[in-house]
Write a protein that holds these residues in place. Sequence first.
Motif, short mmCIF file in Angstrom:
data_model
loop_
_atom_site.label_atom_id
_atom_site.label_comp_id
_atom_site.label_asym_id
_atom_site.label_seq_id
_atom_site.Cartn_x
_atom_site.Cartn_y
_atom_site.Cartn_z
N TRP A 171 97.10 157.83 27.28
CA TRP A 171 96.76 157.46 28.65
C TRP A 171 95.33 157.87 28.98
O TRP A 171 94.57 157.14 29.61
CB TRP A 171 97.78 158.13 29.59
CG TRP A 171 97.68 157.74 31.03
CD1 TRP A 171 96.75 156.91 31.59
CD2 TRP A 171 98.53 158.16 32.09
NE1 TRP A 171 96.97 156.79 32.93
CE2 TRP A 171 98.05 157.54 33.27
CE3 TRP A 171 99.64 159.00 32.17
CZ2 TRP A 171 98.67 157.75 34.52
CZ3 TRP A 171 100.24 159.19 33.40
CH2 TRP A 171 99.76 158.58 34.57
N ILE A 180 92.27 148.85 35.51
CA ILE A 180 93.69 148.52 35.35
C ILE A 180 94.51 149.78 35.08
O ILE A 180 95.55 149.99 35.69
CB ILE A 180 93.87 147.51 34.18
CG1 ILE A 180 93.24 146.18 34.57
CG2 ILE A 180 95.35 147.33 33.85
CD1 ILE A 180 93.17 145.18 33.45
N LEU A 181 94.00 150.62 34.20
CA LEU A 181 94.69 151.87 33.86
C LEU A 181 93.71 153.03 33.93
O LEU A 181 92.98 153.30 32.98
CB LEU A 181 95.31 151.79 32.46
CG LEU A 181 96.06 153.04 31.99
CD1 LEU A 181 97.36 153.21 32.76
CD2 LEU A 181 96.33 152.99 30.49
N PHE A 216 98.61 154.94 41.31
CA PHE A 216 99.31 155.69 40.27
C PHE A 216 99.79 157.04 40.77
O PHE A 216 100.87 157.52 40.41
CB PHE A 216 98.39 155.88 39.05
CG PHE A 216 98.64 154.87 37.98
CD1 PHE A 216 99.73 155.00 37.11
CD2 PHE A 216 97.81 153.77 37.83
CE1 PHE A 216 99.97 154.06 36.13
CE2 PHE A 216 98.05 152.82 36.85
CZ PHE A 216 99.12 152.96 36.00
N PRO A 250 91.58 154.28 28.18
CA PRO A 250 90.54 153.81 29.11
C PRO A 250 89.16 154.40 28.80
O PRO A 250 88.17 153.71 28.91
CB PRO A 250 91.03 154.30 30.47
CG PRO A 250 92.40 154.84 30.27
CD PRO A 250 92.61 155.09 28.84
N VAL A 302 91.05 149.89 27.14
CA VAL A 302 91.71 149.31 28.30
C VAL A 302 90.76 149.46 29.48
O VAL A 302 90.07 150.47 29.59
CB VAL A 302 93.05 150.04 28.61
CG1 VAL A 302 93.72 149.42 29.82
CG2 VAL A 302 93.98 150.01 27.42
N ASP A 358 93.91 154.38 40.98
CA ASP A 358 94.21 155.79 40.70
C ASP A 358 95.14 156.37 41.76
O ASP A 358 96.10 157.06 41.46
CB ASP A 358 92.93 156.62 40.56
CG ASP A 358 91.98 156.45 41.74
OD1 ASP A 358 92.21 155.50 42.54
OD2 ASP A 358 91.05 157.26 41.87
#
Lengths: 270, 268
Positions: free
Chosen positions: B35, B48-49, B235, B39, B44, B232
Amino acid sequence: MPNPKLQLVGAPFTGASERSVIQTRSISKIFSLPEGPVTALKDVNITVNKGDFVSFVGPSGCGKSTLLNIIAGLLPPSSGTAELYGEAITSPSRRMGFMFQTAVLLPWRTVEANVLLPAEVYGLKPDSVREKARSVIEAVGLKDFIKAYPKQLSGGMQQRVALARVLTYEPEILLMDEPFGALDEFTREAMNLELMRITQSAGITCIFVTHNITEAVFLSDKVVVMTPRPGKVSGVLDVQLPRPREIDTMKDPAFADMIFEVRSLLGRHI
Amino acid sequence: MKHPDQWTDTAKQRRHDWYFRLGTIGIGVVILALWELLPLLGLVNPIILPPFTKVAEALYTLMQQPFFPGHLAVTFNEIMIGFVVGTLLGLGIGIALAVWPAAKRLTYPFVVGFQAIPKIVFAPLFIAWFGFGQTSKIVMAVVIAFFPVLINTMVGLESVPSDARKLMRSLKATPLQIFWKVSFLHALPIIFAGIQAAFTFAVIGAIVGEFVGAQEGLGYLLNLYNFQLRIDRAFAVIVILAGIGAAGFFILEWMDRKFIFWREDRSH
Ligand SMILES: Nc1ncnc2c1ncn2[C@@H]1O[C@H](COP(=O)(O)OP(=O)(O)OP(=O)(O)O)[C@@H](O)[C@H]1O
Ligand SMILES: [Mg+2]
């Protein structure tokens, strides 16, 4: 030559006596199934005397459990009556105790709490029967497991708990439907001896259903042989082996004769 | 008092358990590392993440915001009321249907039919009926949490072994005694599994209700941050919701172990 030990249906056996505890008068039971009616029992007449140990043997489906349930007051007959001390049985009675093929213990209760269940249902204070429960649990050899849970016990030990549960409320009559059918041969033998010792000394009248001819002859004063389609009594044997009986009793030639007679009564049904 | 399950524990088994626990922690670390790194390495798009540390930061600042406790309380309230009311309704109706066979035969087709509907289709309707406030979300949570409890209560009460009932009947037990001493306790492990599901469903119900139309609550915040592309923060809200769900699950799991110690299908 007629065999004096053998009384066939219709013979004097149906006569009542003051000693008789349980009597059935031409009981029939017909179950109506979608496929049509099934005659589980047809015209069954039996008498069980006080203190007697009576076994019912017969192949699967001959109505042994049905008959026992009717006597227990758990199932109404289609016709005829079952009587307890001369009175028609219409509902369960606290004078009778029931034992099943499996122990039917409540898994959230300890051995002691399981044994106290009947007293609780009867509305007795658990403390008033605790002493009795302890002594019965000891008598069936489970003194060290009094606070154990059922899943910690073997099948034989669980069945001992079931025996203790039924004995604690001191029934006059014990109804047992293949109580040791799920046990191994050694455990079964030990349980047979124990059951005989306890019920004899307490004078409890026993009705015992089994598939096992040896067990039936070993335990009983009378063996009722049943045959299926429709379920009926094909004969009653008096077992005149002396008591108390031990494993040695099985060496007695009369024991082998008895077993052979039961077999011949079962005839082509086995 | 020692739990009966522990009587059979051996040192070896306990060591075994520890290996698995360490393995689980290891997998968790790997997931967090991916994770964080995906990014950062540009594999990624961070929009998006967002990397894990960014989300953690957003979570921290979000929790500092003066408006945050209000939103949390609103959603928490909706979830808890929905869960409790849904559970009680499911339990009550399930017991009624199980002990009263005529009622069950009459209503079972409707129960099955209603159960087959994906309940979230009612969310817009509930907004129309009960407004944009908390009531519509609570109703949604109740409706969706109610079914697993109802179904498990019925199934559990029907699965009582016939010999146990027969034993009680041979003792001349009253129907009430049979119910409380045998049937209910026998069904309890299955009922409790339904209650555990009900909590998760209550969370879903409350959030879906907020998605469809609300001015407050964590679902509203999540929607808002999504639109603002503050992923962010979005999330961060998801992490909080996951925390609520997990906390509820583990509390119920703990209660299950404590109170339903005789459960047979327990792995440990
Ligand atoms: N509740 C019931 N409904 C319909 N038929 C039944 C029911 N109970 C028993 N029967 C039928 O009655 C007959 C006798 O059954 P029962 O259980 O009394 O036999 P059994 O001698 O105890 O057999 P087993 O030795 O296998 O236990 C069987 O044909 C069975 O299918
Ligand atoms: Mg049977």
